[in-house]
Design an enzyme around this catalytic site. Structure first.
Site: not given
Ligand code: MRU
Length: 363
Positions: A54, A96, A244, A254
């Site tokens: 992730r 996703r 993201d 984010n």
């Molecule tokens: O749901 P996730 O764990 O994939 O979410 C990740 C985040 O929100 C991070 O802050 C984001 O990917 C930015 S940095 C690598």
């Protein structure tokens, strides 16, 4: 991070074995450091959905390697080979919805398939593997650059607060928002980090705390709801987060809980920094209102994490059945609440549509 903790490894196909994508299983951290080897497309798709891998850049890298797992019949025609890869790309794109890095990486892989002539079809598998390796390598370089650019904003800071996990586990290594922290640490300026636990999946408590502690960076886990009190007490010099997807006007999607942090930061006059590579920008979207927000399953809210940190396996009921739950995985922070966005190219101060445009035009 140690080699055992390398986020993504690729095992290229050999005469005796098929290609495989080898992931640290982030659902098991911090209790266990175990790896999951995916050798089929459904396995890799499931690993992305379940957050075995992730973090926006890491999802893109894993998916790029995943394309090479497409089942190709030895007797397939060139058109059928291309079709199998297109189907793999389309399938991985359903894993996703929010992190645009996934679609960016898959578009690069699609470009390689598009360019494969019938005569060159025999080399396509190798060219796809090479492209995925290039995406992985480039991410390492981008993380270093973001670390360097972002560090200049934190030189006067002693304590920063971060949300979710944006380090090596979320990228190839080093990270996005954690990159400036690692960069400064290497130079002898060690920051204290408050890691929001990041409900409901606890990426801050489980992952950020784990990787910062491994690197020797002092980290204190706080509940998400403690951030305001910490800022009021003057204990936070800056908030630093990843993203993201960033729209053309600088609005930032984010991990859920980022937007309230930006509001708190503004109220307390604490700078709010976003660190993300340029492939996290979606310049086709005029504003953050257009960013698709992933809605995840109810169980993530209804049960505590499982006894072995394996998300929800053996979790305890945390919400009465009669109550409804909502579980958006991300929120959007308006650009006006962002002090600066750091990319591998440099810093966009007080981002807006014009400054974002100039940042890309200068590259
Ligand atoms: O749901 P996730 O764990 O994939 O979410 C990740 C985040 O929100 C991070 O802050 C984001 O990917 C930015 S940095 C690598």
């Amino acid at each position: 991070m140690s080699a055992d903790a390398e986020t993504i490894r690729y095992h290229a196909a050999t005469e005796n074995s098929a290609a495989a994508v080898d992931l640290i299983d982030q659902t098991r951290l911090p209790a266990e450091t175990v790896r999951l080897v995916c050798s089929t497309l459904p396995e890799l798709h499931d690993a992305i959905v379940r957050l075995v891998v992730r973090g926006a850049p890491a999802i893109g890298i894993a998916a790029a390697y995943g394309v090479t797992l497409a089942p190709i019949d030895a007797n397939a025609s060139p058109a059928e080979v291309r079709q199998s890869y297109y189907e793999a790309i389309d399938y991985l794109a359903t894993s996703r919805p929010t992190a645009v890095n996934l679609f960016w990486a898959l578009d690069r892989m699609r470009g390689i398939v598009d360019a494969a002539t019938d005569d060159a079809i025999g080399n396509l598998a190798q060219r796809l593997a090479d492209e995925a390796i290039a995406i992985h390598e480039e991410d390492r370089e981008m993380c270093r650059s973001m670390g360097r650019h972002g560090s200049a904003l934190l030189t006067k800071c002693q304590t920063v607060l971060t949300h979710c996990n944006t380090g090596g586990l979320a990228t190839s290594m080093y990270g996005t928002a954690l990159a400036p922290i690692y960069f400064l640490h290497e130079k002898g300026h060690t920051l204290n980090v408050y890691a929001d636990e990041t409900r409901p999946l606890m990426q801050g408590a489980r992952l950020t705390a784990w990787e910062l502690a491994q690197a020797g960076v002092p980290v204190t886990v706080c509940t998400d709801s403690m951030a305001g009190g910490l800022m009021r007490d003057g204990k936070v010099d800056a908030v630093i987060v990843g993203s993201d997807r960033i729209a053309a006007n600088g609005d930032v999607a984010n991990k859920i809980g980022t937007y309230p942090l930006s509001v708190l930061a503004r109220y307390h006059n604490v700078p709010f920094y976003v660190v993300a590579p340029t492939n996290t920008f979606d310049l086709e979207l005029a504003s953050g209102d257009l960013i698709p927000i992933e809605q995840r399953g109810e169980d993530e809210m209804r049960y505590t994490l499982g006894a072995e940190s394996n998300i929800h396996a053996n979790g305890r009921m945390a919400v009465p059945r009669e109550a409804a739950v909502i579980n958006p995985a991300f929120d959007v922070t308006p650009a006006e609440l962002v002090t600066a966005i750091v990319t591998e190219l440099g810093v966009i101060e007080s981002p807006n549509v014009e400054r974002v445009r100039q940042h890309f035009a200068a590259s």
